[in-house]
Design a protein around this motif. Sequence first.
Motif, PDB file in Angstrom:
ATOM      1  N   ARG A   5       0.815  -1.375   0.034  1.00 43.67           N
ATOM      2  CA  ARG A   5       0.221   0.239  -0.067  1.00 43.67           C
ATOM      3  C   ARG A   5       1.047   1.288  -0.234  1.00 43.67           C
ATOM      4  N   THR A   6      -0.009   2.259  -1.392  1.00 43.02           N
ATOM      5  CA  THR A   6       1.595   2.867  -1.063  1.00 43.02           C
ATOM      6  C   THR A   6       0.772   4.380  -0.224  1.00 43.02           C
ATOM      7  N   ASP A   7       1.916   5.449  -0.393  1.00 37.23           N
ATOM      8  CA  ASP A   7       1.267   6.817   0.623  1.00 37.23           C
ATOM      9  C   ASP A   7       0.109   7.567   0.173  1.00 37.23           C
ATOM     10  N   ALA A  50      15.957 -18.844 -10.036  1.00 39.02           N
ATOM     11  CA  ALA A  50      16.453 -20.439  -9.591  1.00 39.02           C
ATOM     12  C   ALA A  50      17.769 -19.668  -9.839  1.00 39.02           C
ATOM     13  N   ARG A  51      18.842 -18.422  -9.777  1.00 40.44           N
ATOM     14  CA  ARG A  51      20.148 -18.552 -10.043  1.00 40.44           C
ATOM     15  C   ARG A  51      20.314 -17.437  -7.865  1.00 40.44           C
ATOM     16  N   GLY A  52      18.947 -17.423  -7.920  1.00 42.43           N
ATOM     17  CA  GLY A  52      19.202 -16.890  -6.003  1.00 42.43           C
ATOM     18  C   GLY A  52      18.794 -15.550  -6.106  1.00 42.43           C
ATOM     19  N   PHE A  53      18.279 -15.330  -6.864  1.00 41.30           N
ATOM     20  CA  PHE A  53      18.321 -14.552  -6.696  1.00 41.30           C
ATOM     21  C   PHE A  53      16.801 -13.014  -6.927  1.00 41.30           C
ATOM     22  N   ARG A  54      16.600 -12.209  -6.354  1.00 44.00           N
ATOM     23  CA  ARG A  54      14.447 -12.058  -6.165  1.00 44.00           C
ATOM     24  C   ARG A  54      14.215 -11.036  -7.559  1.00 44.00           C
ATOM     25  N   ALA A  55      13.104 -10.870  -7.401  1.00 46.57           N
ATOM     26  CA  ALA A  55      12.940 -10.371  -8.671  1.00 46.57           C
ATOM     27  C   ALA A  55      10.984  -9.946  -8.512  1.00 46.57           C
ATOM     28  N   ALA A  56      10.747  -9.491  -8.907  1.00 43.83           N
ATOM     29  CA  ALA A  56       8.864  -8.572  -8.425  1.00 43.83           C
ATOM     30  C   ALA A  56       7.755  -7.969  -9.965  1.00 43.83           C
ATOM     31  N   VAL A  57       7.427  -8.714 -10.296  1.00 42.69           N
ATOM     32  CA  VAL A  57       6.987  -8.447 -11.004  1.00 42.69           C
ATOM     33  C   VAL A  57       5.060  -7.792 -10.996  1.00 42.69           C
ATOM     34  N   PRO A  58       5.470  -6.433 -10.420  1.00 45.04           N
ATOM     35  CA  PRO A  58       4.076  -5.327 -10.124  1.00 45.04           C
ATOM     36  C   PRO A  58       3.030  -5.507 -11.805  1.00 45.04           C
ATOM     37  N   ASP A  59       1.486  -5.410 -11.273  1.00 45.76           N
ATOM     38  CA  ASP A  59       1.092  -5.053 -11.952  1.00 45.76           C
ATOM     39  C   ASP A  59       0.742  -3.079 -11.921  1.00 45.76           C
ATOM     40  N   ARG A  60       1.102  -2.204 -12.859  1.00 44.87           N
ATOM     41  CA  ARG A  60       0.753  -1.195 -12.949  1.00 44.87           C
ATOM     42  C   ARG A  60      -0.771  -0.540 -12.714  1.00 44.87           C
ATOM     43  N   LEU A  61      -0.399   0.554 -11.956  1.00 44.30           N
ATOM     44  CA  LEU A  61      -1.833   1.051 -11.425  1.00 44.30           C
ATOM     45  C   LEU A  61      -2.603   0.873 -12.230  1.00 44.30           C
ATOM     46  N   ARG A  74       0.881  10.407 -12.709  1.00 46.31           N
ATOM     47  CA  ARG A  74       2.072  10.280 -13.318  1.00 46.31           C
ATOM     48  C   ARG A  74       3.113  10.053 -11.993  1.00 46.31           C
ATOM     49  N   GLU A  75       2.603  11.078 -10.276  1.00 43.39           N
ATOM     50  CA  GLU A  75       3.477  10.851  -9.550  1.00 43.39           C
ATOM     51  C   GLU A  75       2.383   9.201  -8.799  1.00 43.39           C
ATOM     52  N   ARG A  76       1.505   9.341  -8.606  1.00 43.49           N
ATOM     53  CA  ARG A  76       0.824   7.924  -7.964  1.00 43.49           C
ATOM     54  C   ARG A  76       1.547   7.036  -8.487  1.00 43.49           C
ATOM     55  N   VAL A  79       5.129   6.818  -7.387  1.00 42.69           N
ATOM     56  CA  VAL A  79       5.255   6.823  -5.479  1.00 42.69           C
ATOM     57  C   VAL A  79       4.979   5.108  -5.680  1.00 42.69           C
ATOM     58  N   ALA A  80       4.286   4.353  -6.587  1.00 42.06           N
ATOM     59  CA  ALA A  80       3.774   3.167  -6.066  1.00 42.06           C
ATOM     60  C   ALA A  80       5.432   2.040  -6.596  1.00 42.06           C
ATOM     61  N   ILE A  81       6.196   2.325  -7.498  1.00 47.87           N
ATOM     62  CA  ILE A  81       7.388   2.230  -8.020  1.00 47.87           C
ATOM     63  C   ILE A  81       8.236   1.737  -6.580  1.00 47.87           C
ATOM     64  N   ALA A  82       8.550   3.295  -6.453  1.00 46.40           N
ATOM     65  CA  ALA A  82       9.430   3.858  -4.758  1.00 46.40           C
ATOM     66  C   ALA A  82       8.910   2.468  -4.071  1.00 46.40           C
ATOM     67  N   ALA A  83       7.668   2.655  -3.414  1.00 47.14           N
ATOM     68  CA  ALA A  83       7.329   1.843  -2.465  1.00 47.14           C
ATOM     69  C   ALA A  83       7.072   0.549  -2.772  1.00 47.14           C
ATOM     70  N   VAL A  84       7.321  -0.700  -3.774  1.00 45.38           N
ATOM     71  CA  VAL A  84       7.472  -2.327  -3.913  1.00 45.38           C
ATOM     72  C   VAL A  84       9.079  -1.750  -4.110  1.00 45.38           C
ATOM     73  N   ALA A  85       9.828  -1.007  -4.766  1.00 39.41           N
ATOM     74  CA  ALA A  85      11.349  -1.589  -4.346  1.00 39.41           C
ATOM     75  C   ALA A  85      11.990  -0.728  -2.220  1.00 39.41           C
ATOM     76  N   ALA A  86      10.818   0.050  -2.317  1.00 41.10           N
ATOM     77  CA  ALA A  86      11.462  -0.197  -0.219  1.00 41.10           C
ATOM     78  C   ALA A  86      11.279  -1.624   0.384  1.00 41.10           C
ATOM     79  N   ALA A  87       9.689  -2.153  -0.394  1.00 43.35           N
ATOM     80  CA  ALA A  87       9.652  -3.155   0.281  1.00 43.35           C
ATOM     81  C   ALA A  87      10.005  -4.353   0.382  1.00 43.35           C
TER      82      ALA A  87
END
Length: 261
Positions: A5-7, A50-61, A74-76, A79-87
């Motif tokens: 959930r974003t700010d 499978a190589r031991g890394f993490r990967a996130a594929v969000p659905d765009r808003l 655009r700002e929403r 903010v969503a991209i930054a929130a996923v990166a932080a998580a």
Amino acid sequence: MMRVRTDLGDDVGIELHGPDGAPAVLFVQGAGLDRAENPVPSETARLLAARGFRAAVPDRLGRGDSPASGPVERERELVAIAAVAAALGGPVVLVGHSSGCALAMLAAGRIPELAGLVLWEAPLGQFAEGAPRWWDGVHRAIDQGDLEGAIVRYMVGMPPEWIDVLRASPQFPALVHSWIPDGTALAEVEARSPGAFLADLPAPVLAVVGTETFPGMPEAAAALAAAAGNGTAEEMPGAWHEWEPAAMADRLARLLAETAR
């Protein structure tokens, strides 16, 4: 699945692969349909896991598991991209696809642990009248309620069968509301120049095109690499605006391994 959930109150649905705490890739998809209708990032994410890394594929808003009614500004999305990166909780490589490259460029400065920026076939310098004027026409059609006309305007110069694929979606034509961040970002990057976003970025920037691509894409990649403080332009297996998952996973794994070292 993970939800963030974003700010600004938006809920983002994210397909997540790989172990907690590992260096991660965050895919920023461009204008189009939801992630379920484009399996390429998801397959790439599975190969990275499978190589031991993490990967996130969000659905765009406004798509799939990230519902948002009406126009998405655009700002929403940033903010969503930054929130996923932080998580994700660690170093993150942003991978922009098509117009998602412009969003990734704008979001990069909001991610404290940015480990890299990969830009796949950014459509910069591709509009005869320039991206700002192109976007003015598309946005005017959206404001007038001509959503199908806005999609046709947005996809100028693209194969007409791509529009036929979009017409088959139950989200058509309202899905163009989720393209507003893309058009706004492309117009801003062209108006200010890529260097305004890339020149001072400490993380490596990799501008990539496929072995089969549209005219002008290699030149755009070269210009992005030149504009970055630490930029490289490369070609990898891929055709008509999509990469081959195995080739992209291999390249991202090398980039993530360098980050880990």
